[in-house]
Design an enzyme around this catalytic site. Sequence first.
Site, PDB file in Angstrom:
ATOM      1  N   THR A  12      -7.416 -11.073  17.149  1.00  0.00           N
ATOM      2  CA  THR A  12      -6.978 -10.552  18.433  1.00  0.00           C
ATOM      3  C   THR A  12      -6.050 -11.558  19.098  1.00  0.00           C
ATOM      4  O   THR A  12      -5.976 -12.713  18.686  1.00  0.00           O
ATOM      5  CB  THR A  12      -8.187 -10.286  19.353  1.00  0.00           C
ATOM      6  OG1 THR A  12      -8.863 -11.532  19.595  1.00  0.00           O
ATOM      7  CG2 THR A  12      -9.166  -9.319  18.707  1.00  0.00           C
ATOM      8  N   GLU A  26      -8.706  -3.935  17.151  1.00  0.00           N
ATOM      9  CA  GLU A  26     -10.073  -3.525  16.823  1.00  0.00           C
ATOM     10  C   GLU A  26     -10.160  -2.098  16.303  1.00  0.00           C
ATOM     11  O   GLU A  26     -11.227  -1.639  15.878  1.00  0.00           O
ATOM     12  CB  GLU A  26     -10.971  -3.664  18.065  1.00  0.00           C
ATOM     13  CG  GLU A  26     -11.262  -5.103  18.462  1.00  0.00           C
ATOM     14  CD  GLU A  26     -10.266  -5.686  19.443  1.00  0.00           C
ATOM     15  OE1 GLU A  26     -10.578  -6.698  20.088  1.00  0.00           O
ATOM     16  OE2 GLU A  26      -9.134  -5.128  19.555  1.00  0.00           O
ATOM     17  N   LYS A  76      -6.636  -3.709  43.017  1.00  0.00           N
ATOM     18  CA  LYS A  76      -7.509  -3.088  44.012  1.00  0.00           C
ATOM     19  C   LYS A  76      -7.007  -3.448  45.395  1.00  0.00           C
ATOM     20  O   LYS A  76      -7.025  -4.603  45.807  1.00  0.00           O
ATOM     21  CB  LYS A  76      -8.955  -3.549  43.845  1.00  0.00           C
ATOM     22  CG  LYS A  76      -9.938  -2.749  44.695  1.00  0.00           C
ATOM     23  CD  LYS A  76     -11.377  -3.088  44.373  1.00  0.00           C
ATOM     24  CE  LYS A  76     -12.332  -2.181  45.145  1.00  0.00           C
ATOM     25  NZ  LYS A  76     -13.757  -2.481  44.834  1.00  0.00           N
ATOM     26  N   TRP A  81      -7.365   1.943  43.953  1.00  0.00           N
ATOM     27  CA  TRP A  81      -6.790   1.320  42.762  1.00  0.00           C
ATOM     28  C   TRP A  81      -5.309   1.669  42.633  1.00  0.00           C
ATOM     29  O   TRP A  81      -4.902   2.811  42.833  1.00  0.00           O
ATOM     30  CB  TRP A  81      -7.535   1.783  41.510  1.00  0.00           C
ATOM     31  CG  TRP A  81      -8.969   1.366  41.466  1.00  0.00           C
ATOM     32  CD1 TRP A  81     -10.059   2.133  41.747  1.00  0.00           C
ATOM     33  CD2 TRP A  81      -9.475   0.065  41.135  1.00  0.00           C
ATOM     34  NE1 TRP A  81     -11.216   1.406  41.609  1.00  0.00           N
ATOM     35  CE2 TRP A  81     -10.888   0.133  41.233  1.00  0.00           C
ATOM     36  CE3 TRP A  81      -8.887  -1.140  40.778  1.00  0.00           C
ATOM     37  CZ2 TRP A  81     -11.714  -0.961  40.987  1.00  0.00           C
ATOM     38  CZ3 TRP A  81      -9.703  -2.225  40.521  1.00  0.00           C
ATOM     39  CH2 TRP A  81     -11.097  -2.136  40.628  1.00  0.00           C
TER      40      TRP A  81
END
Length: 542
Positions: A186, A331, A439, A444
């Site tokens: 990753t 993944e 936020k 949001w």
Amino acid sequence: MLGLMQSQQLLISSLIDFAERHHGEVEVVSRRVEGDIHRSTYQQIAARSRQVAHALDRWNLGFGDRVATLAWNGYRHLELYFGVSGSGRVIHTLNPRLHPDQIVWIANHAEDQVLCFDLSFLPIVQVVHGRCTTIKHFVVLCDESKLPGDSGIPGLMSYEAWIGTESSAYEWPDFDENCASSMCYTSGTTGNPKAVLYSHRSTVLHGMSGALPDGLNVSARDCILPVVPMFHVNAWGLPYSAVMIGAKLVFPGPAMDGKSIYELMESEKVNFAAGVPTVWQMLLSHMQASNLRFSTLKRTVIGGSACPPTMISSFSDTYGVEVIHAWGMTEMSPLGTVCTLKNKHQALGAQDKLNVRIKQGRSIYGVDMKIVDGEGKELPWDGVTFGDLLVRGPWVIAEYYKGEGGSPLVDGWFPTGDVATIDADGYMQITDRSKDVIKSGGEWISSIDVENIAMAHPAVAMAACIGIKHPKWDERPIIAVMKKQGAEVSREALLAFYEGKTAKWQIPDDVVFVDAIPLGGTGKMQKSKLREMLRDYRLPVA
């Protein structure tokens, strides 16, 4: 009662065997580090893959041992894909864009035994080889005549000398399809990167599903240019899909600039290409500056990060190229969703179609997904409600290599770290990474939406939105902008550009002009580094 079917393991060696037998004459074209164009065929790739397997046997590499690569997209890299995995070892694609210290850490963590690398990366290997404690053999992907005379790397040999004396006759071993085939790490944006270990079964199934019409839709009629690197989640599985179905492959090597990509597309009659938005931005800029057109390109898949709507429109309206938006993760091998239209969408007008195409798309067969709230409760597919995106499937990770971090699964589902909506037709749209969503006053704000509006301005080359602490609203968005060469736009003009395109409270509080926006090794914006660049920034006083 069991079915009465033959039992045959899904092994990567079966892909190259099939290619050799059924479309062995199909070309594999590579621009090499040396600057020339090399032409091969699947028949030759298959034969040389078997020579790689023999060469690894001669070095007594054990079953499951790791063979690392530091290499561009090219025919030798493709031979390693099949020769390493097919013989029961694990191919580990290292990202050459990482810092040398990261490369050392990853190579030691993976316990790589062999490193095969392109001449471009000799300086990197010269820096790291003495610290890579498990690597016993170093191989340069070049002819014997190009082998550096005084590299300082003990036992360094050329790829052609390494495999050149080996027989092309080799019987691939038969083993459990769940055995490991390849390894990718990753990006490691927080802490050390973690390794994802793919199996033969997961890779073959991923390649099959990716080739489907509502996947990447590739066939023997295609000429495919994977601009996405083979060290970036196995070039999104395209090398496996292409070999499986017999498409011509064209590899760009180290020349990733817009001019080089365009010329290769035209000379080899490429009709399908895949890459991240930053690569296509360079291509479009070159074409616009030179007033060029495509003669054969019809489709491009864009992934790695959200594709700006202006890029989709530019490809479609100006150049007649269909953009296929896709999404996935290391993944996930990596494909999760592809934005192909359903029959019901064909009658839509241009803007309504674009509204669908800007989404990351719907699941390809093999991937299931859902969105949940903070308590894990599943949320409705209404295209409005957003929540944490979870996935599962036969090519989705169950755990990381060496069990690091414990089990990443939540009740059998993998939490992606993305915040998304899913509409009634199953089209998923990433609202943000969970760590990047802003936020403000209890509401949001999607940084991606803010960025897409900025990217629509003709003077903007790249834009990144981040949240800045605010004493009243918790956070407020600002937009960091890199202007196109020779273009000018003021802070006031860019903020005015947002009027009418989004709610007033979602308009950024400020514009910060930067010379460059930091990109990671896979072409994604690195907002953590951008935040570090702007650590002394303060919001303007209202």
